[in-house]
Design a protein around this motif. Structure first.
Motif, PDB file in Angstrom:
ATOM      1  N   VAL A  18      50.501  81.404  40.645  1.00  0.00           N
ATOM      2  CA  VAL A  18      50.979  81.600  42.012  1.00  0.00           C
ATOM      3  C   VAL A  18      50.069  80.887  43.010  1.00  0.00           C
ATOM      4  O   VAL A  18      50.546  80.234  43.958  1.00  0.00           O
ATOM      5  CB  VAL A  18      51.074  83.102  42.341  1.00  0.00           C
ATOM      6  CG1 VAL A  18      51.351  83.311  43.831  1.00  0.00           C
ATOM      7  CG2 VAL A  18      52.165  83.757  41.507  1.00  0.00           C
ATOM      8  N   VAL A  19      48.751  80.976  42.811  1.00  0.00           N
ATOM      9  CA  VAL A  19      47.818  80.279  43.696  1.00  0.00           C
ATOM     10  C   VAL A  19      48.048  78.770  43.634  1.00  0.00           C
ATOM     11  O   VAL A  19      48.045  78.072  44.652  1.00  0.00           O
ATOM     12  CB  VAL A  19      46.364  80.632  43.329  1.00  0.00           C
ATOM     13  CG1 VAL A  19      45.379  79.736  44.093  1.00  0.00           C
ATOM     14  CG2 VAL A  19      46.081  82.098  43.643  1.00  0.00           C
ATOM     15  N   SER A  20      48.264  78.254  42.422  1.00  0.00           N
ATOM     16  CA  SER A  20      48.549  76.827  42.273  1.00  0.00           C
ATOM     17  C   SER A  20      49.860  76.463  42.972  1.00  0.00           C
ATOM     18  O   SER A  20      49.964  75.413  43.617  1.00  0.00           O
ATOM     19  CB  SER A  20      48.631  76.453  40.789  1.00  0.00           C
ATOM     20  OG  SER A  20      47.389  76.652  40.140  1.00  0.00           O
ATOM     21  N   ALA A 199      48.248  68.406  31.875  1.00  0.00           N
ATOM     22  CA  ALA A 199      49.235  68.335  32.957  1.00  0.00           C
ATOM     23  C   ALA A 199      48.835  67.284  33.982  1.00  0.00           C
ATOM     24  O   ALA A 199      49.690  66.603  34.564  1.00  0.00           O
ATOM     25  CB  ALA A 199      49.370  69.711  33.622  1.00  0.00           C
ATOM     26  N   HIS A 200      47.524  67.133  34.215  1.00  0.00           N
ATOM     27  CA  HIS A 200      47.047  66.124  35.173  1.00  0.00           C
ATOM     28  C   HIS A 200      47.361  64.718  34.666  1.00  0.00           C
ATOM     29  O   HIS A 200      47.804  63.853  35.437  1.00  0.00           O
ATOM     30  CB  HIS A 200      45.546  66.285  35.388  1.00  0.00           C
ATOM     31  CG  HIS A 200      44.957  65.273  36.331  1.00  0.00           C
ATOM     32  ND1 HIS A 200      45.318  65.202  37.656  1.00  0.00           N
ATOM     33  CD2 HIS A 200      44.039  64.278  36.118  1.00  0.00           C
ATOM     34  CE1 HIS A 200      44.643  64.210  38.242  1.00  0.00           C
ATOM     35  NE2 HIS A 200      43.880  63.640  37.335  1.00  0.00           N
ATOM     36  N   LEU A 251      47.402  65.392  44.484  1.00  0.00           N
ATOM     37  CA  LEU A 251      46.902  66.772  44.439  1.00  0.00           C
ATOM     38  C   LEU A 251      48.037  67.784  44.313  1.00  0.00           C
ATOM     39  O   LEU A 251      47.967  68.711  43.496  1.00  0.00           O
ATOM     40  CB  LEU A 251      46.078  67.055  45.694  1.00  0.00           C
ATOM     41  CG  LEU A 251      44.820  66.195  45.882  1.00  0.00           C
ATOM     42  CD1 LEU A 251      44.111  66.554  47.183  1.00  0.00           C
ATOM     43  CD2 LEU A 251      43.880  66.364  44.702  1.00  0.00           C
ATOM     44  N   GLY A 252      49.086  67.632  45.115  1.00  0.00           N
ATOM     45  CA  GLY A 252      50.195  68.582  45.076  1.00  0.00           C
ATOM     46  C   GLY A 252      50.897  68.608  43.730  1.00  0.00           C
ATOM     47  O   GLY A 252      51.167  69.680  43.176  1.00  0.00           O
ATOM     48  N   ASN A 253      51.183  67.429  43.171  1.00  0.00           N
ATOM     49  CA  ASN A 253      51.844  67.376  41.864  1.00  0.00           C
ATOM     50  C   ASN A 253      50.975  67.961  40.763  1.00  0.00           C
ATOM     51  O   ASN A 253      51.471  68.601  39.828  1.00  0.00           O
ATOM     52  CB  ASN A 253      52.206  65.932  41.519  1.00  0.00           C
ATOM     53  CG  ASN A 253      53.377  65.420  42.333  1.00  0.00           C
ATOM     54  OD1 ASN A 253      53.831  66.074  43.256  1.00  0.00           O
ATOM     55  ND2 ASN A 253      53.859  64.237  41.998  1.00  0.00           N
ATOM     56  N   SER A 254      49.658  67.720  40.842  1.00  0.00           N
ATOM     57  CA  SER A 254      48.749  68.280  39.831  1.00  0.00           C
ATOM     58  C   SER A 254      48.776  69.808  39.865  1.00  0.00           C
ATOM     59  O   SER A 254      48.806  70.465  38.818  1.00  0.00           O
ATOM     60  CB  SER A 254      47.325  67.768  40.060  1.00  0.00           C
ATOM     61  OG  SER A 254      47.239  66.376  39.831  1.00  0.00           O
ATOM     62  N   LEU A 255      48.760  70.376  41.067  1.00  0.00           N
ATOM     63  CA  LEU A 255      48.834  71.829  41.196  1.00  0.00           C
ATOM     64  C   LEU A 255      50.174  72.357  40.689  1.00  0.00           C
ATOM     65  O   LEU A 255      50.241  73.397  40.031  1.00  0.00           O
ATOM     66  CB  LEU A 255      48.622  72.237  42.658  1.00  0.00           C
ATOM     67  CG  LEU A 255      47.198  72.109  43.190  1.00  0.00           C
ATOM     68  CD1 LEU A 255      47.174  72.315  44.696  1.00  0.00           C
ATOM     69  CD2 LEU A 255      46.264  73.113  42.507  1.00  0.00           C
TER      70      LEU A 255
END
Length: 323
Positions: A18-20, A199-200, A251-255
């Motif tokens: 959820v934080v991600s 995932a990154h 950054l957004g896609n990684s999260l």
């Protein structure tokens, strides 16, 4: 009946996910402002600029070990990456930019607010899915919040030509919704199948595929652009493209990818509500005003929808653990 304990890792995956998801939504909400900051440029140029920057940065970040990853990815995975790059990035952003420029942030927020409903429906057969009966309160709150966000945009006092422009933007927003739904479902399932790749790294490979599409899009985008632009306009486009590529695409896609591995697909869909929430907040700050009563109610409904979804997943997980 017997009781099985839930592992600490399983218990901690939902809060971390959820934080991600919140972080991804906060960064992705910025993309709604980009068309407002560069109104004289076409959606094609906005998409080409953003994803050329994304592709170059992804390629640079992969430089030290890119050869290994490029060999590790199978032909089928590259085909999947190309499809995800198109539906989740290139095509989606062309449609989103056109929607914002023609119909405004409120209408686009309304339409994209329905994404959790579509993703939850698509993820009903995936592992960890929660039944529609348990998700119904959350989905109803989601729909109510989306309607509040766009209520004024759906009833504008427009001239005939303005109404046609608004309807075109609404159509672009609906098509963007369908495109990103396909991406969200396909990407979550692709990540679930990954075994020897993070995932990154998957996000960076998606960036390479997107960069190639951005390069192919550049020439027709320039040919289709009929407006003259001063040097400072091009600098602004370059700066906005670079900032959006770093914050949203890298950054957004990684999260988002990290979240997609931690949460079931039905909950993944709910997390996109944070993009709606932050997009609305950024739009209000840009306009330098407080939300109208309906907008404030919408924000409350969106937050309550996510909390209701979390409660449904927590209840479902407890039932499975004790069943």
């Amino acid at each position: 009946m017997h009781t099985r304990s839930t592992s600490p890792a399983a218990r901690s995956s939902v809060p971390a996910g959820v934080v991600s998801g919140m972080g991804a939504g906060a960064l992705w909400g910025l993309v709604f402002l980009a068309p407002v900051l560069t109104p004289d440029f076409s959606p094609w140029l906005l998409s080409a600029g953003r994803y050329l920057c994304f592709g170059l940065m992804a390629f640079a970040l992969l430089a030290s070990r890119g050869r290994v990853l490029l060999k590790r990815a199978s032909l089928g995975q590259w085909g999947n990456l190309a499809w995800l790059a198109l539906t989740g990035n290139t095509l989606y952003y062309v449609l989103l930019a056109a929607a914002v420029q023609n119909a405004g942030i409120a209408t686009v927020s309304l339409v994209m607010g329905f994404l959790p409903v579509l993703v939850s429906l698509a993820g009903q057969r995936d592992p960890g899915a929660v039944s529609l009966r348990r998700l119904l309160p959350s989905l109803l709150l989601c729909v109510a919040g989306a309607i509040c966000i766009g209520w004024q945009a759906l009833q504008p006092q427009l001239q005939p030509q303005q109404r046609l422009q608004h309807l075109f933007g609404l159509a672009c927003a609906v098509t963007a919704l369908m495109s990103w739904t396909a991406y969200a479902v396909g990407n979550a399932r692709a990540l679930a199948r990954l075994q020897d790749m993070s995932a990154h790294d998957w996000n960076l490979l998606t960036g390479v595929a997107t960069g190639v599409q951005g390069l192919l899009l550049t020439m027709p985008a320039l040919l289709l652009d009929q407006h003259p632009h001063a040097g400072h306009d091009w600098l602004r486009l370059g700066g906005v493209s670079l900032v959006v590529a770093i914050l949203a695409s890298i950054l957004g896609n990684s999260l988002w990818n990290r979240m997609s591995r931690l949460l079931p697909l039905t909950l993944v869909g709910q997390m996109i509500l944070f993009e709606t929430l932050f997009a609305m907040a950024y739009g209000l700050m840009w306009a330098r005003r407080w939300p109208h009563p309906l907008e404030a109610l919408a924000l409350v409904l969106v937050i309550t929808s996510v909390l209701a979804s979390l409660s449904a997943h927590r209840t479902s997980a407890t039932t499975r653990a004790t069943g």
